[in-house]
Scaffold this motif. Structure first.
Motif, mmCIF file in Angstrom:
data_model
loop_
_atom_site.group_PDB
_atom_site.id
_atom_site.type_symbol
_atom_site.label_atom_id
_atom_site.label_comp_id
_atom_site.label_asym_id
_atom_site.label_seq_id
_atom_site.Cartn_x
_atom_site.Cartn_y
_atom_site.Cartn_z
ATOM 1 N N SER A 33 0.839 -1.199 0.000
ATOM 2 C CA SER A 33 0.000 0.000 0.000
ATOM 3 C C SER A 33 0.868 1.241 0.000
ATOM 4 C CB SER A 33 -0.896 0.039 1.239
ATOM 5 O OG SER A 33 -1.408 -1.225 1.505
ATOM 6 N N SER A 34 0.522 2.169 -0.887
ATOM 7 C CA SER A 34 1.210 3.460 -0.922
ATOM 8 C C SER A 34 0.497 4.427 0.012
ATOM 9 C CB SER A 34 1.196 4.024 -2.343
ATOM 10 O OG SER A 34 1.555 3.052 -3.254
ATOM 11 N N PRO A 35 1.186 5.489 0.421
ATOM 12 C CA PRO A 35 0.487 6.467 1.278
ATOM 13 C C PRO A 35 -0.637 7.159 0.517
ATOM 14 C CG PRO A 35 2.652 7.257 0.652
ATOM 15 C CD PRO A 35 2.579 5.831 0.216
ATOM 16 N N LYS A 36 -1.661 7.539 1.250
ATOM 17 C CA LYS A 36 -2.830 8.154 0.629
ATOM 18 C C LYS A 36 -2.513 9.569 0.166
ATOM 19 C CE LYS A 36 -5.732 4.926 2.404
ATOM 20 N NZ LYS A 36 -5.277 3.693 1.871
ATOM 21 N N VAL A 37 -3.414 10.133 -0.649
ATOM 22 C CA VAL A 37 -3.269 11.515 -1.103
ATOM 23 C C VAL A 37 -3.407 12.435 0.109
ATOM 24 C CG1 VAL A 37 -4.176 13.274 -2.639
ATOM 25 C CG2 VAL A 37 -4.273 10.901 -3.313
ATOM 26 N N SER A 38 -2.408 13.266 0.353
ATOM 27 C CA SER A 38 -2.466 14.103 1.556
ATOM 28 C C SER A 38 -3.227 15.390 1.256
ATOM 29 C CB SER A 38 -1.048 14.438 2.028
ATOM 30 O OG SER A 38 -0.474 15.389 1.175
ATOM 31 N N VAL A 39 -4.080 15.784 2.217
ATOM 32 C CA VAL A 39 -4.929 16.961 2.028
ATOM 33 C C VAL A 39 -4.082 18.218 1.899
ATOM 34 C CG1 VAL A 39 -6.764 18.318 3.070
ATOM 35 C CG2 VAL A 39 -6.785 15.851 3.276
ATOM 36 N N GLY A 40 -2.985 18.271 2.656
ATOM 37 C CA GLY A 40 -2.133 19.460 2.625
ATOM 38 C C GLY A 40 -1.566 19.718 1.239
ATOM 39 N N MET A 95 -9.545 14.942 -10.775
ATOM 40 C CA MET A 95 -10.305 13.723 -11.050
ATOM 41 C C MET A 95 -9.476 12.743 -11.875
ATOM 42 S SD MET A 95 -14.275 14.869 -11.487
ATOM 43 C CE MET A 95 -14.122 15.107 -13.203
ATOM 44 N N PHE A 96 -8.770 13.260 -12.869
ATOM 45 C CA PHE A 96 -7.925 12.415 -13.720
ATOM 46 C C PHE A 96 -6.826 11.742 -12.890
ATOM 47 C CE2 PHE A 96 -6.312 11.239 -17.785
ATOM 48 C CZ PHE A 96 -4.952 11.172 -17.638
ATOM 49 N N HIS A 97 -6.219 12.541 -11.994
ATOM 50 C CA HIS A 97 -5.125 12.017 -11.180
ATOM 51 C C HIS A 97 -5.608 10.889 -10.282
ATOM 52 C CE1 HIS A 97 -1.263 12.286 -9.113
ATOM 53 N NE2 HIS A 97 -1.929 12.180 -7.987
ATOM 54 N N ILE A 98 -6.767 11.099 -9.653
ATOM 55 C CA ILE A 98 -7.268 10.098 -8.709
ATOM 56 C C ILE A 98 -7.689 8.832 -9.435
ATOM 57 C CG2 ILE A 98 -9.220 9.594 -7.202
ATOM 58 C CD1 ILE A 98 -9.067 12.413 -6.195
ATOM 59 N N HIS A 99 -8.213 8.990 -10.651
ATOM 60 C CA HIS A 99 -8.784 7.830 -11.319
ATOM 61 C C HIS A 99 -7.753 7.042 -12.113
ATOM 62 C CE1 HIS A 99 -12.301 5.589 -12.554
ATOM 63 N NE2 HIS A 99 -11.916 5.646 -13.816
ATOM 64 N N PHE A 100 -6.743 7.720 -12.661
ATOM 65 C CA PHE A 100 -5.838 7.036 -13.569
ATOM 66 C C PHE A 100 -4.409 6.944 -13.064
ATOM 67 C CE2 PHE A 100 -8.588 6.307 -16.987
ATOM 68 C CZ PHE A 100 -9.423 7.399 -17.148
ATOM 69 N N VAL A 101 -4.010 7.821 -12.171
ATOM 70 C CA VAL A 101 -2.582 7.915 -11.832
ATOM 71 C C VAL A 101 -2.281 7.397 -10.437
ATOM 72 C CG1 VAL A 101 -0.677 9.527 -11.498
ATOM 73 C CG2 VAL A 101 -2.227 9.831 -13.399
ATOM 74 N N LYS A 102 -3.073 7.816 -9.459
ATOM 75 C CA LYS A 102 -2.726 7.547 -8.067
ATOM 76 C C LYS A 102 -3.145 6.129 -7.690
ATOM 77 C CE LYS A 102 -1.551 8.596 -3.862
ATOM 78 N NZ LYS A 102 -0.435 7.722 -3.731
ATOM 79 N N VAL A 103 -2.173 5.296 -7.373
ATOM 80 C CA VAL A 103 -2.459 3.909 -7.027
ATOM 81 C C VAL A 103 -2.544 3.795 -5.514
ATOM 82 C CG1 VAL A 103 -1.449 1.617 -6.986
ATOM 83 C CG2 VAL A 103 -1.430 2.933 -9.083
ATOM 84 N N ASP A 104 -3.595 3.187 -5.043
ATOM 85 C CA ASP A 104 -3.771 3.044 -3.602
ATOM 86 C C ASP A 104 -3.003 1.826 -3.076
ATOM 87 O OD1 ASP A 104 -6.234 2.161 -1.253
ATOM 88 O OD2 ASP A 104 -4.906 3.877 -1.141
ATOM 89 N N HIS A 105 -3.280 0.650 -3.646
ATOM 90 C CA HIS A 105 -2.505 -0.517 -3.252
ATOM 91 C C HIS A 105 -2.419 -1.496 -4.419
ATOM 92 C CE1 HIS A 105 -6.689 -1.673 -2.081
ATOM 93 N NE2 HIS A 105 -6.351 -2.801 -2.650
#
Lengths: 180, 157
Positions: A31-38, A76-86
Protein backbone atom coordinates in the motif's frame (compact mmCIF):
# COMPACT_ATOMS: atom_id res chain seq x y z
CA UNK A 1 -0.58 -10.63 8.93
CA UNK A 2 2.64 -8.61 8.96
CA UNK A 3 2.99 -4.86 8.68
CA UNK A 4 6.54 -3.49 8.93
CA UNK A 5 7.98 -0.09 8.01
CA UNK A 6 9.24 -0.45 4.44
CA UNK A 7 10.03 2.34 2.00
CA UNK A 8 9.94 2.68 -1.76
CA UNK A 9 12.93 3.65 -3.90
CA UNK A 10 12.51 7.38 -3.24
CA UNK A 11 12.18 6.99 0.54
CA UNK A 12 8.41 7.33 0.96
CA UNK A 13 6.95 4.94 3.51
CA UNK A 14 4.90 2.04 2.19
CA UNK A 15 3.39 -0.94 3.96
CA UNK A 16 3.47 -4.62 3.08
CA UNK A 17 0.74 -7.01 4.12
CA UNK A 18 1.30 -10.77 3.74
CA UNK A 19 -1.76 -12.93 4.15
CA UNK A 20 -1.56 -16.70 3.98
CA UNK A 21 -4.98 -18.00 2.98
CA UNK A 22 -3.90 -21.63 3.00
CA UNK A 23 -0.85 -23.79 2.53
CA UNK A 24 -0.58 -23.03 -1.16
CA UNK A 25 -2.34 -19.67 -1.46
CA UNK A 26 -0.75 -16.40 -0.34
CA UNK A 27 -1.57 -12.77 -0.97
CA UNK A 28 0.83 -9.82 -0.73
CA UNK A 29 -0.46 -6.27 -0.70
CA UNK A 30 1.78 -3.21 -0.98
CA UNK A 31 0.00 0.00 0.00
CA UNK A 32 1.21 3.46 -0.92
CA UNK A 33 0.49 6.47 1.28
CA UNK A 34 -2.83 8.15 0.63
CA UNK A 35 -3.27 11.51 -1.10
CA UNK A 36 -2.47 14.10 1.56
CA UNK A 37 -4.93 16.96 2.03
CA UNK A 38 -2.13 19.46 2.63
CA UNK A 39 -0.50 18.76 -0.73
CA UNK A 40 -3.83 19.06 -2.55
CA UNK A 41 -4.54 22.40 -0.89
CA UNK A 42 -1.06 23.74 -1.71
CA UNK A 43 -1.39 22.81 -5.39
CA UNK A 44 -4.89 24.26 -5.65
CA UNK A 45 -3.87 27.51 -3.97
CA UNK A 46 -0.86 27.91 -6.26
CA UNK A 47 -2.88 27.33 -9.42
CA UNK A 48 -5.65 29.71 -8.33
CA UNK A 49 -3.21 32.45 -7.23
CA UNK A 50 -1.51 32.20 -10.62
CA UNK A 51 -4.87 32.44 -12.38
CA UNK A 52 -5.79 35.44 -10.24
CA UNK A 53 -2.57 37.29 -11.11
CA UNK A 54 -3.16 36.61 -14.81
CA UNK A 55 -6.72 37.91 -14.39
CA UNK A 56 -5.36 40.96 -12.59
CA UNK A 57 -3.33 41.90 -15.65
CA UNK A 58 -5.66 40.81 -18.43
CA UNK A 59 -9.09 41.40 -16.74
CA UNK A 60 -10.41 38.34 -18.52
CA UNK A 61 -12.80 36.27 -16.40
CA UNK A 62 -12.36 33.25 -18.65
CA UNK A 63 -8.94 32.73 -17.03
CA UNK A 64 -10.51 32.24 -13.61
CA UNK A 65 -13.20 29.82 -14.76
CA UNK A 66 -10.75 27.84 -16.88
CA UNK A 67 -8.38 27.56 -13.90
CA UNK A 68 -11.17 26.15 -11.73
CA UNK A 69 -12.16 23.71 -14.48
CA UNK A 70 -8.57 22.60 -15.05
CA UNK A 71 -8.02 22.03 -11.33
CA UNK A 72 -11.15 19.93 -10.98
CA UNK A 73 -10.56 17.86 -14.12
CA UNK A 74 -6.90 17.41 -13.25
CA UNK A 75 -7.69 16.14 -9.76
CA UNK A 76 -10.30 13.72 -11.05
CA UNK A 77 -7.93 12.41 -13.72
CA UNK A 78 -5.12 12.02 -11.18
CA UNK A 79 -7.27 10.10 -8.71
CA UNK A 80 -8.78 7.83 -11.32
CA UNK A 81 -5.84 7.04 -13.57
CA UNK A 82 -2.58 7.92 -11.83
CA UNK A 83 -2.73 7.55 -8.07
CA UNK A 84 -2.46 3.91 -7.03
CA UNK A 85 -3.77 3.04 -3.60
CA UNK A 86 -2.50 -0.52 -3.25
CA UNK A 87 -1.15 -3.27 -5.46
CA UNK A 88 -1.61 -6.92 -4.62
CA UNK A 89 -0.11 -10.20 -5.75
CA UNK A 90 -2.08 -13.39 -5.16
CA UNK A 91 -0.16 -16.64 -5.64
CA UNK A 92 -2.15 -19.88 -5.87
CA UNK A 93 0.04 -22.95 -6.22
CA UNK A 94 -0.45 -24.96 -9.44
CA UNK A 95 -3.17 -22.56 -10.62
CA UNK A 96 -1.52 -19.22 -11.33
CA UNK A 97 -0.93 -15.74 -10.01
CA UNK A 98 -3.17 -12.70 -10.02
CA UNK A 99 -1.79 -9.16 -10.11
CA UNK A 100 -4.16 -6.32 -9.31
CA UNK A 101 -3.76 -2.60 -8.71
CA UNK A 102 -6.41 -0.52 -7.02
CA UNK A 103 -6.54 3.22 -7.75
CA UNK A 104 -7.53 5.99 -5.35
CA UNK A 105 -10.96 6.39 -6.95
CA UNK A 106 -11.77 2.71 -6.36
CA UNK A 107 -11.01 1.48 -9.88
CA UNK A 108 -9.30 -1.87 -9.96
CA UNK A 109 -7.33 -3.52 -12.77
CA UNK A 110 -6.60 -7.24 -12.54
CA UNK A 111 -4.41 -9.59 -14.54
CA UNK A 112 -4.31 -13.36 -14.16
CA UNK A 113 -1.37 -15.43 -15.38
CA UNK A 114 -1.75 -19.21 -15.41
CA UNK A 115 0.94 -21.43 -13.92
CA UNK A 116 1.86 -23.17 -17.18
CA UNK A 117 3.05 -19.84 -18.58
CA UNK A 118 5.12 -18.91 -15.52
CA UNK A 119 8.79 -19.80 -15.56
CA UNK A 120 9.82 -18.11 -12.33
CA UNK A 121 9.37 -15.09 -10.09
CA UNK A 122 12.70 -13.36 -9.60
CA UNK A 123 14.25 -10.16 -8.28
CA UNK A 124 16.10 -8.42 -11.09
CA UNK A 125 18.20 -5.27 -11.17
CA UNK A 126 17.77 -2.82 -14.02
CA UNK A 127 18.55 0.74 -14.97
CA UNK A 128 15.58 3.01 -14.27
CA UNK A 129 16.11 6.65 -15.30
CA UNK A 130 19.30 7.71 -13.50
CA UNK A 131 19.56 4.85 -10.99
CA UNK A 132 19.62 1.07 -10.76
CA UNK A 133 16.70 -0.47 -8.87
CA UNK A 134 15.68 -3.92 -7.69
CA UNK A 135 12.27 -5.01 -8.89
CA UNK A 136 10.25 -8.20 -8.65
CA UNK A 137 9.17 -9.67 -11.95
CA UNK A 138 7.43 -12.72 -13.35
CA UNK A 139 9.30 -14.55 -16.12
CA UNK A 140 6.87 -15.98 -18.63
CA UNK A 141 7.65 -18.88 -20.90
CA UNK A 142 6.06 -20.18 -24.06
CA UNK A 143 4.66 -23.67 -23.22
CA UNK A 144 6.15 -24.95 -26.49
CA UNK A 145 9.64 -23.76 -25.50
CA UNK A 146 10.07 -24.20 -21.74
CA UNK A 147 13.73 -23.18 -21.58
CA UNK A 148 13.48 -19.69 -23.03
CA UNK A 149 12.05 -16.59 -21.38
CA UNK A 150 9.40 -15.16 -23.68
CA UNK A 151 8.42 -12.05 -21.74
CA UNK A 152 8.78 -10.27 -18.41
CA UNK A 153 5.98 -8.81 -16.27
CA UNK A 154 7.27 -6.43 -13.60
CA UNK A 155 5.32 -6.39 -10.33
CA UNK A 156 4.58 -3.53 -7.92
CA UNK A 157 5.37 -0.94 -10.56
CA UNK A 158 3.68 2.04 -8.93
CA UNK A 159 4.90 1.49 -5.41
CA UNK A 160 8.42 0.25 -6.29
CA UNK A 161 9.43 -1.17 -2.91
CA UNK A 162 13.05 -1.57 -1.85
CA UNK A 163 15.02 -4.79 -1.57
CA UNK A 164 14.02 -5.80 1.99
CA UNK A 165 10.35 -5.85 1.05
CA UNK A 166 11.04 -7.66 -2.22
CA UNK A 167 13.13 -10.38 -0.54
CA UNK A 168 10.27 -11.14 1.82
CA UNK A 169 7.79 -11.50 -1.03
CA UNK A 170 10.31 -13.48 -3.07
CA UNK A 171 11.01 -16.03 -0.35
CA UNK A 172 7.32 -16.53 0.28
CA UNK A 173 6.56 -16.96 -3.42
CA UNK A 174 9.41 -19.43 -3.93
CA UNK A 175 8.03 -21.61 -1.13
CA UNK A 176 4.78 -21.99 -3.03
CA UNK A 177 6.33 -22.24 -6.51
CA UNK A 178 8.77 -24.94 -5.45
CA UNK A 179 5.98 -27.08 -4.07
CA UNK A 180 3.95 -27.29 -7.26
CA UNK B 1 82.76 -29.33 -36.10
CA UNK B 2 79.62 -27.33 -36.48
CA UNK B 3 76.58 -28.88 -34.93
CA UNK B 4 74.01 -30.21 -37.30
CA UNK B 5 71.35 -27.59 -37.88
CA UNK B 6 67.83 -28.84 -38.11
CA UNK B 7 66.21 -27.50 -41.21
CA UNK B 8 62.47 -26.92 -41.20
CA UNK B 9 61.11 -29.04 -44.07
CA UNK B 10 58.92 -26.17 -45.41
CA UNK B 11 61.73 -23.59 -45.73
CA UNK B 12 61.97 -22.27 -49.28
CA UNK B 13 65.06 -20.06 -49.02
CA UNK B 14 68.16 -22.24 -48.69
CA UNK B 15 70.47 -19.61 -47.18
CA UNK B 16 69.50 -16.45 -45.31
CA UNK B 17 71.95 -13.72 -46.32
CA UNK B 18 70.06 -10.63 -45.14
CA UNK B 19 69.48 -10.15 -41.46
CA UNK B 20 65.95 -9.05 -40.70
CA UNK B 21 65.47 -6.65 -37.84
CA UNK B 22 62.21 -6.95 -35.99
CA UNK B 23 61.38 -3.61 -34.39
CA UNK B 24 58.67 -3.77 -31.74
CA UNK B 25 56.44 -0.73 -32.30
CA UNK B 26 54.80 0.22 -29.04
CA UNK B 27 51.83 2.55 -29.23
CA UNK B 28 51.93 4.58 -26.06
CA UNK B 29 50.75 8.08 -25.27
CA UNK B 30 53.98 9.08 -23.57
CA UNK B 31 55.65 12.34 -24.60
CA UNK B 32 58.27 12.11 -27.34
CA UNK B 33 60.42 14.78 -28.94
CA UNK B 34 58.56 14.46 -32.25
CA UNK B 35 55.24 14.91 -30.48
CA UNK B 36 56.53 18.06 -28.79
CA UNK B 37 57.46 19.51 -32.18
CA UNK B 38 54.08 18.61 -33.68
CA UNK B 39 52.36 20.22 -30.73
CA UNK B 40 54.34 23.43 -31.01
CA UNK B 41 53.74 23.68 -34.76
CA UNK B 42 50.01 23.16 -34.21
CA UNK B 43 50.02 25.81 -31.49
CA UNK B 44 51.74 28.35 -33.71
CA UNK B 45 49.46 27.54 -36.64
CA UNK B 46 46.30 27.87 -34.53
CA UNK B 47 47.46 31.21 -33.08
CA UNK B 48 48.22 32.46 -36.57
CA UNK B 49 44.87 31.19 -37.85
CA UNK B 50 43.10 33.05 -35.05
CA UNK B 51 45.03 36.21 -35.88
CA UNK B 52 43.96 35.93 -39.54
CA UNK B 53 40.33 35.34 -38.49
CA UNK B 54 40.40 38.45 -36.28
CA UNK B 55 41.99 40.39 -39.12
CA UNK B 56 39.23 39.39 -41.51
CA UNK B 57 36.54 40.16 -38.90
CA UNK B 58 37.81 43.65 -37.98
CA UNK B 59 39.20 45.08 -41.23
CA UNK B 60 36.44 47.05 -43.00
CA UNK B 61 35.08 45.70 -46.26
CA UNK B 62 36.31 48.64 -48.33
CA UNK B 63 39.93 48.06 -47.35
CA UNK B 64 39.60 44.38 -48.32
CA UNK B 65 38.09 45.42 -51.66
CA UNK B 66 40.99 47.85 -52.20
CA UNK B 67 43.52 45.03 -51.75
CA UNK B 68 41.51 42.91 -54.16
CA UNK B 69 39.86 40.41 -51.80
CA UNK B 70 36.26 40.75 -52.92
CA UNK B 71 34.75 37.27 -52.69
CA UNK B 72 34.74 36.66 -48.91
CA UNK B 73 31.83 35.67 -46.62
CA UNK B 74 29.67 38.33 -45.00
CA UNK B 75 30.81 39.81 -41.70
CA UNK B 76 27.64 38.41 -40.16
CA UNK B 77 29.25 35.00 -40.12
CA UNK B 78 32.16 36.24 -37.98
CA UNK B 79 29.70 36.26 -35.07
CA UNK B 80 27.24 33.65 -36.25
CA UNK B 81 29.61 30.70 -36.64
CA UNK B 82 31.06 30.75 -33.08
CA UNK B 83 27.61 31.19 -31.59
CA UNK B 84 26.19 28.36 -33.69
CA UNK B 85 29.03 26.08 -32.60
CA UNK B 86 28.62 26.81 -28.89
CA UNK B 87 24.84 26.39 -28.96
CA UNK B 88 25.20 23.15 -30.93
CA UNK B 89 27.71 21.88 -28.35
CA UNK B 90 25.36 22.60 -25.44
CA UNK B 91 22.32 21.10 -27.14
CA UNK B 92 24.23 17.99 -28.21
CA UNK B 93 25.19 17.39 -24.57
CA UNK B 94 21.53 17.44 -23.55
CA UNK B 95 20.48 15.35 -26.54
CA UNK B 96 23.18 12.75 -25.82
CA UNK B 97 21.81 12.29 -22.33
CA UNK B 98 18.28 12.05 -23.70
CA UNK B 99 19.20 9.50 -26.39
CA UNK B 100 20.93 7.38 -23.76
CA UNK B 101 17.87 7.39 -21.55
CA UNK B 102 15.64 6.63 -24.53
CA UNK B 103 17.73 3.63 -25.52
CA UNK B 104 17.73 2.10 -22.04
CA UNK B 105 15.65 -1.04 -22.00
CA UNK B 106 12.36 -0.62 -20.08
CA UNK B 107 11.68 -2.71 -17.00
CA UNK B 108 9.40 -5.12 -18.88
CA UNK B 109 11.91 -5.95 -21.61
CA UNK B 110 13.53 -9.38 -21.95
CA UNK B 111 16.87 -7.63 -22.58
CA UNK B 112 17.17 -7.08 -18.84
CA UNK B 113 17.08 -10.82 -18.22
CA UNK B 114 18.93 -12.45 -21.07
CA UNK B 115 20.01 -11.99 -24.68
CA UNK B 116 20.58 -14.15 -27.72
CA UNK B 117 24.19 -14.95 -26.81
CA UNK B 118 23.27 -16.26 -23.37
CA UNK B 119 20.43 -18.32 -24.78
CA UNK B 120 22.63 -19.80 -27.52
CA UNK B 121 25.27 -21.11 -25.13
CA UNK B 122 25.10 -24.85 -24.79
CA UNK B 123 26.18 -27.22 -22.08
CA UNK B 124 29.70 -28.01 -23.25
CA UNK B 125 31.45 -30.81 -21.43
CA UNK B 126 34.74 -29.65 -19.93
CA UNK B 127 37.79 -31.83 -19.40
CA UNK B 128 38.08 -33.54 -16.06
CA UNK B 129 39.86 -31.24 -13.65
CA UNK B 130 40.07 -28.44 -16.19
CA UNK B 131 38.82 -24.89 -15.74
CA UNK B 132 35.20 -24.77 -16.92
CA UNK B 133 34.31 -22.38 -19.69
CA UNK B 134 32.93 -19.01 -18.66
CA UNK B 135 29.14 -18.99 -18.92
CA UNK B 136 26.14 -16.87 -18.11
CA UNK B 137 24.29 -17.96 -14.96
CA UNK B 138 20.51 -17.81 -15.25
CA UNK B 139 18.69 -15.24 -13.14
CA UNK B 140 16.77 -17.92 -11.20
CA UNK B 141 19.98 -19.51 -9.96
CA UNK B 142 21.48 -16.13 -9.06
CA UNK B 143 18.38 -15.31 -7.04
CA UNK B 144 18.45 -18.63 -5.23
CA UNK B 145 22.08 -18.06 -4.33
CA UNK B 146 21.52 -14.50 -3.15
CA UNK B 147 18.26 -14.74 -1.30
CA UNK B 148 17.46 -18.38 -0.51
CA UNK B 149 20.72 -20.12 0.31
CA UNK B 150 21.69 -20.69 3.97
CA UNK B 151 24.89 -18.63 3.41
CA UNK B 152 22.75 -15.71 2.30
CA UNK B 153 20.61 -16.03 5.41
CA UNK B 154 23.73 -16.19 7.57
CA UNK B 155 25.34 -13.16 5.94
CA UNK B 156 22.15 -11.14 6.25
CA UNK B 157 21.81 -11.71 10.01
Amino acid sequence: MEDEAFTDISGKAISLDCHSHSGFCREFTVSSPKVSVGKVMVYTCCVWLLAYTVFFFTQNTAVLSSAILITLVGMMFHIHFVKVDHESLLVIGSLGIQVSSCYASGRETTTFIEMSKIKDIVINEAIYMHQIIYYLCVLLKDPAEPKAVSSVVPLFQSSKPRLNCLVKVYKSCQEILSKC
Amino acid sequence: MSPATTRHPNTSEPHVSTVKHLIMVENSPSPLPERAIYGFVLYLASQFGFFLYCLWAFVPEEWLHLIGLTYWPQKYWALAVPIYLLVALTISLVILFGVNMNNTAPLDSVDNITDMYAQAQGTNSCHKGGIPRIKDVSISEVNKMFYLSPQAIKSRN
